[in-house]
Enzyme design. Structure first.
Site, mmCIF file in Angstrom:
data_model
loop_
_atom_site.group_PDB
_atom_site.id
_atom_site.type_symbol
_atom_site.label_atom_id
_atom_site.label_comp_id
_atom_site.label_asym_id
_atom_site.label_seq_id
_atom_site.Cartn_x
_atom_site.Cartn_y
_atom_site.Cartn_z
ATOM 1 N N ASN A 9 0.882 -1.169 0.000
ATOM 2 C CA ASN A 9 0.000 0.000 0.000
ATOM 3 C C ASN A 9 0.914 1.212 0.000
ATOM 4 O OD1 ASN A 9 -1.751 2.085 0.494
ATOM 5 N ND2 ASN A 9 -2.313 1.427 2.573
ATOM 6 N N LYS A 11 0.142 4.252 -0.204
ATOM 7 C CA LYS A 11 -0.498 5.443 0.396
ATOM 8 C C LYS A 11 -0.275 6.644 -0.527
ATOM 9 C CE LYS A 11 -0.041 3.222 4.819
ATOM 10 N NZ LYS A 11 0.091 3.299 6.259
ATOM 11 N N HIS A 94 -9.422 1.380 4.930
ATOM 12 C CA HIS A 94 -8.144 1.504 5.648
ATOM 13 C C HIS A 94 -8.338 2.413 6.864
ATOM 14 C CE1 HIS A 94 -4.005 2.510 6.562
ATOM 15 N NE2 HIS A 94 -3.670 1.414 5.906
ATOM 16 N N GLU A 96 -6.670 4.734 8.002
ATOM 17 C CA GLU A 96 -6.433 6.164 7.737
ATOM 18 C C GLU A 96 -7.660 6.804 7.096
ATOM 19 O OE1 GLU A 96 -2.790 5.527 5.587
ATOM 20 O OE2 GLU A 96 -1.813 4.945 7.466
ATOM 21 N N GLU A 166 -5.135 -4.883 10.542
ATOM 22 C CA GLU A 166 -4.081 -3.894 10.754
ATOM 23 C C GLU A 166 -4.338 -3.155 12.065
ATOM 24 O OE1 GLU A 166 -2.159 -2.631 6.837
ATOM 25 O OE2 GLU A 166 -3.922 -1.392 7.030
ATOM 26 N N GLY A 172 2.883 2.247 10.785
ATOM 27 C CA GLY A 172 3.847 3.330 10.630
ATOM 28 C C GLY A 172 4.587 3.672 11.907
ATOM 29 N N SER A 212 3.763 -2.191 10.157
ATOM 30 C CA SER A 212 5.224 -2.269 10.306
ATOM 31 C C SER A 212 5.814 -3.612 9.873
ATOM 32 C CB SER A 212 5.640 -1.921 11.749
ATOM 33 O OG SER A 212 5.251 -0.595 12.062
HETATM 34 P P1 13P Z 1 3.264 0.378 7.570
HETATM 35 O O1 13P Z 1 3.718 -0.926 6.966
HETATM 36 O O2 13P Z 1 4.008 1.561 7.032
HETATM 37 O O3 13P Z 1 3.225 0.305 9.058
HETATM 38 O O4 13P Z 1 1.744 0.609 7.083
HETATM 39 C C1 13P Z 1 0.839 -0.424 7.207
HETATM 40 C C2 13P Z 1 -0.371 -0.081 6.451
HETATM 41 O O5 13P Z 1 -1.125 0.804 6.821
HETATM 42 C C3 13P Z 1 -0.650 -0.815 5.202
HETATM 43 O O6 13P Z 1 -1.937 -0.565 4.748
#
Ligand code: 13P
Length: 251
Positions: A9, A11, A94, A96, A166, A172, A212
């Site tokens: 992803n 982002k 997601h 976010e 997740e 992150g 992560s």
């Molecule tokens: P990270 O791998 O950067 O922690 O992000 C995970 C994520 O949100 C994947 O959709």
């Protein structure tokens, strides 16, 4: 046995020239994998990514979509639009998007249905906050998110979705859930799906872990009983690192 599905992803990262370069570098590194490899890229990269990935085993996905087929929704993209250019997957719900763009279990459910109607495969994200985990509410919250996201779907439809667990506190932050904790939550999710859709559907549905994930922890996560791959954020931006995650079982 379930296949492993490893999805990146990106982002809100990567310009088209960076996307093309990354995919050109990644393709030869992952061409022999048994796993399914997906990159979920920004809308502006989709077309370039699809062309670059054309003769490879890399599949391309989007990161969001609207649930309506068309209409006066300025700035939105429909499932049919994604499908029309060759996109196969779409991330839905997601954390976010739930956090910054007011997505709810109801809008997630509408989007999942709309994606399936257009023959797009949804990667449905669920996960708890740190507070919810510390209050012992994580399992209840996550299984309820799964139940609501899949509400009204047929057994056949559930077979073509991917669920990504997740935990928000692991995204992150560099803080990965232990493989035991991640596997245990994923077992709960599978049990919830078993309760509603039965054994065969539950045994076949792909459930990923995200938060992560990097090459140094992917093997341990992927060797558990129930984790079927990962949704990878930061570590999917570099071809070399993402290839190592995909090739976790090559010594
Ligand atoms: P990270 O791998 O950067 O922690 O992000 C995970 C994520 O949100 C994947 O959709």
């Amino acid at each position: 046995m379930r296949r492993k599905v490893i999805a990146g992803n990106w982002k809100m990262n990567m310009l088209p020239n960076e996307a093309i370069r990354m995919i050109e570098e990644l393709a030869p590194e992952v061409k022999n994998t048994q796993s399914e490899v997906i990159l979920c890229v920004p809308f502006t990269d989709l077309f370039y990514a699809l062309l670059t990935a054309q003769d490879t085993n890399i599949k391309i996905g989007a990161q969001n979509m609207h649930w309506e087929e068309s209409g006066a929704y300025t700035g939105e993209i429909s499932a049919g639009m994604l499908k029309s250019i060759g996109v196969e997957y779409v991330i839905i719900g997601h954390s976010e998007r739930r956090q910054y763009f007011n997505e709810t279990d109801e809008t997630v459910n509408k989007k999942v249905k709309s994606a399936l109607n257009a023959n797009l495969k949804p990667i449905v994200c669920v996960g708890e906050t740190l507070e919810e985990r510390e209050n012992g509410k994580a399992v209840e919250l996550v299984t309820s998110q799964v139940r609501k996201a899949l509400e009204g779907l047929s057994k056949e439809q559930v077979q073509s979705i991917i669920v990504a667990y997740e935990p928000i506190w692991a995204i992150g932050t560099g803080k990965t859930a232990t493989s035991e904790d991640a596997n245990s939550m994923i077992k709960e999710v599978r049990q919830e799906i078993r309760n509603i859709y039965g054994q065969t559907v539950a045994d076949g549905v792909i459930i990923q872990y995200g938060g992560s994930v990097k090459s140094s922890n992917s093997k341990e996560l992927f060797e558990t009983s129930d984790i079927d791959g990962a949704l990878v954020g930061g570590a999917s931006l570099k071809a070399e690192e993402f290839a190592k995650i995909v090739n976790y079982n090559n010594e």
